[in-house]
Design an enzyme around this catalytic site. Structure first.
Site, mmCIF file in Angstrom:
data_model
loop_
_atom_site.group_PDB
_atom_site.id
_atom_site.type_symbol
_atom_site.label_atom_id
_atom_site.label_comp_id
_atom_site.label_asym_id
_atom_site.label_seq_id
_atom_site.Cartn_x
_atom_site.Cartn_y
_atom_site.Cartn_z
ATOM 1 N N GLY A 1 0.843 -1.207 0.000
ATOM 2 C CA GLY A 1 0.000 0.000 0.000
ATOM 3 C C GLY A 1 0.864 1.238 0.000
ATOM 4 O O GLY A 1 2.079 1.168 -0.207
ATOM 5 N N ALA A 2 0.226 2.377 0.229
ATOM 6 C CA ALA A 2 0.962 3.632 0.185
ATOM 7 C C ALA A 2 1.879 3.767 1.397
ATOM 8 O O ALA A 2 2.982 4.264 1.291
ATOM 9 C CB ALA A 2 -0.002 4.803 0.127
ATOM 10 N N GLU A 3 1.426 3.321 2.567
ATOM 11 C CA GLU A 3 2.260 3.554 3.742
ATOM 12 C C GLU A 3 2.716 2.263 4.416
ATOM 13 O O GLU A 3 3.554 2.297 5.301
ATOM 14 C CB GLU A 3 1.546 4.457 4.760
ATOM 15 N N ALA A 4 2.127 1.149 4.010
ATOM 16 C CA ALA A 4 2.482 -0.087 4.694
ATOM 17 C C ALA A 4 2.553 -1.250 3.716
ATOM 18 O O ALA A 4 1.987 -1.201 2.640
ATOM 19 C CB ALA A 4 1.452 -0.386 5.778
ATOM 20 N N ILE B 1 1.693 -5.300 3.444
ATOM 21 C CA ILE B 1 0.885 -6.330 4.092
ATOM 22 C C ILE B 1 1.529 -7.679 3.766
ATOM 23 O O ILE B 1 1.633 -8.068 2.604
ATOM 24 C CB ILE B 1 -0.575 -6.304 3.572
ATOM 25 N N ASP C 1 -10.366 6.812 6.681
ATOM 26 C CA ASP C 1 -10.073 6.489 5.277
ATOM 27 C C ASP C 1 -11.056 5.433 4.771
ATOM 28 O O ASP C 1 -10.674 4.373 4.308
ATOM 29 C CB ASP C 1 -8.623 5.991 5.158
#
Lengths: 331, 207
Positions: free
Chosen positions: B9-12, B14, B123
């Protein structure tokens, strides 16, 4: 095909002449004059007067610099919105008059979409970017999805340029304040925490602005406050851009708007793009700021895709949203 | 512990991993080199902590969220249950009309359950909901917070409204269905939330 475009949504009046070369944009000329208020922000009527004063000479000089005969111009385009009413009306009037006297078609275009299309038009590898559009009034993250340019994220209050200007004015800096804040921030060393306000892919700057002003009032070094202001607000911008890229699964990012001149912002967005394995693009400075060439290019692209505009339809729209444009030139 | 990446993802990131013999998901917030270290470390630690708190709380109010097994603040890692369903984003456009309507209502009811206890997701997009059998799991509370103000609830729903407009634009009634589900379960006056959303829309540029 050759198109002459007139830009005048806010403080700048610009006239550009562009030519289509195998689907890419060749800028033949691109002249800009900018109104600078003596104090405070832009006064719409004064800005419009400024544009009215310079427009005829700019058209003449731009055609001359493009080294084309005025009769070789196939199309006249202008910024139909969004922007300040008096400025838009001045430019629309000039564009209509030029179109009628040259007996060449007229087309009004969306200013925000023009910022994106000039990137696609002038940068070879740039085909399907997420645009981070950062100017005085506008702060939007735009990408093509489901037939339109859609705004994935935007400011919920002021534009980033406006935020920098408002802060700069409290320091007594001259408009536009961004470049001076950038210089000051380079000498900043201590990071002062500021509100980091992200809501989904939207952002807000007003809390950050108030806190930054408060730091100055309390006597913190101006350099540190400028540094913290840039680091925080630009990190927010970069983060929402990255979120939009992840959401739309796009592999290109494009910077546009006057604040795209800021070196620190460029580095941050480029670092983000590189880490994602995505490409980073930024047009030449004179194509990032408000300019006539981008208006000319979008007009040309739209006309080539079959869009036509009658005189009646050329009425300006101060609230012309990015997602109101039917994108007929892309699949 | 073995790891393989499920989604970036954008910040993490998975990861699918094994934790004490079970298959789990690990959400790891990654260091962002574009921002200065002070800001980066603070954002990673505070968001990880807040997210874990909100997830646990949401679950206690009957909203389906993955069960949390472990939280590592310094490393920015949350280890949680693996929900092997489908993202709503990927299936909403292709499902049958009546099913879509019911899913949207169900989304609304769940958001109301969160808002009844002042949990702001932060979000709410269709990428952050997973359908497994008949349950909708809410994930990614990373931008969430606790806030009782009408403004925060309005903004929270407005994010979803924008997500529908940009990603599911052909189904313009989706948000109305979400809101009708929301109105069913919301303890306060849902019409005030609606007015607030309209206010937020108008506040946007060029509206």
């Amino acid at each position: 095909m050759i198109c002459l475009g007139i830009e005048g949504t806010a403080h700048s009046i610009g006239v550009g002449v562009v030519k289509d070369v195998k689907g890419k944009c060749k800028v033949l000329s691109n002249l800009i004059k900018t109104y600078k208020p003596e104090k405070g922000g832009i006064h719409p009527r004064e800005a419009a007067n400024h544009h009215g004063l310079h427009i005829a000479a700019l058209i003449r000089d731009s055609v001359q610099q493009a080294a084309v005969n005025i009769s070789a111009v196939d199309l006249v385009s202008f910024s139909q919105g969004p922007g300040l009413g008096p400025c838009l009306r001045t430019v629309a009037t000039a564009a209509r008059a030029l179109s009628l006297s040259l007996e060449k078609p007229l087309i009004g275009v969306n200013h925000c979409v023009a910022h994106l299309e000039i990137g696609r038009g002038t940068i070879h590898e740039c085909t399907d970017p997420v645009l981070l559009y950062v100017s005085g009034a506008n702060t939007q993250v735009i990408a093509f999805a489901e037939g339109k340019y859609r705004v994935f994220g935007e400011t919920l209050d002021v534009g980033i340029g406006n935020c920098l200007d408002k802060f700069g004015r409290t320091l007594g800096l001259e408009f536009p304040c961004g470049p001076r804040i950038e210089q000051l921030s380079e000498r900043g060393t201590l990071y002062l925490p500021l509100p980091y306000s992200i809501k989904g892919m939207d952002i807000a700057f007003s809390g950050l602005l108030t806190s930054a002003e408060e730091y100055v009032r309390k006597g913190h070094p101006v350099e540190d406050v400028c540094y913290s202001l840039q680091e925080t607000s630009f990190a927010m911008l970069t983060e929402v851009t990255e979120r939009a890229m992840a959401h739309t699964e796009k592999q290109e990012v494009l910077l546009g708007g006057g604040v795209a001149s800021n070196q620190r912002l460029r580095i941050m967005v480029e670092t983000m793009a590189t880490a994602r394995g995505a490409s980073f693009f930024v047009p030449r400075k004179e194509l990032c700021v408000d300019n006539g060439a981008m208006i000319a290019w979008l007009g040309l692209v739209m006309y080539a895709s079959g869009v036509r505009m009658s005189l009646d339809e050329s009425v300006i729209n101060q609230r012309f949203r990015t997602d109101m444009v039917e994108v007929t030139w892309r699949d | 512990m073995t790891k393989n990446i499920l989604y970036r993802g954008a910040e993490a990131e998975i990861h699918l991993a094994t934790y004490m013999g079970r298959t789990v998901v690990q959400k790891q917030r990654v260091v962002k080199r574009y921002r200065i270290k002070e800001l980066d470390s603070w954002l990673i630690a505070s968001r990880t902590k807040e997210e874990a708190k909100l997830m646990t709380e949401a679950r206690s109010y009957g909203v389906s969220v993955p069960i949390i097994y472990d939280v590592d603040l310094a490393g920015g890692i949350i280890t949680m249950e693996y929900v092997a369903g489908q993202r709503i984003k990927d299936i909403l456009n292709t499902m049958e009309h009546q099913t879509r309507k019911e899913i949207c209502r169900n989304i609304g009811r769940n958001i109301a359950r969160l808002h009844n206890h002042d949990i702001i997701h932060g979000d709410i997009t269709t990428s952050n909901m997973i359908l497994l059998q008949d349950r909708i799991y809410f994930i990614d509370f990373g931008l969430g917070c606790k806030n009782s103000e009408l403004e925060a609830k309005g903004v929270d729903l407005h994010v979803l409204m924008e997500a529908f407009e940009s990603t599911h634009s052909k189904y313009s009634s989706c948000f109305q269905d979400v809101f009708s589900g929301y109105s069913e379960r919301y303890d306060g006056d849902a019409s005030l939330v609606k007015l607030k959303i309209e206010d937020i829309v108008r506040r946007g540029r060029y509206r």
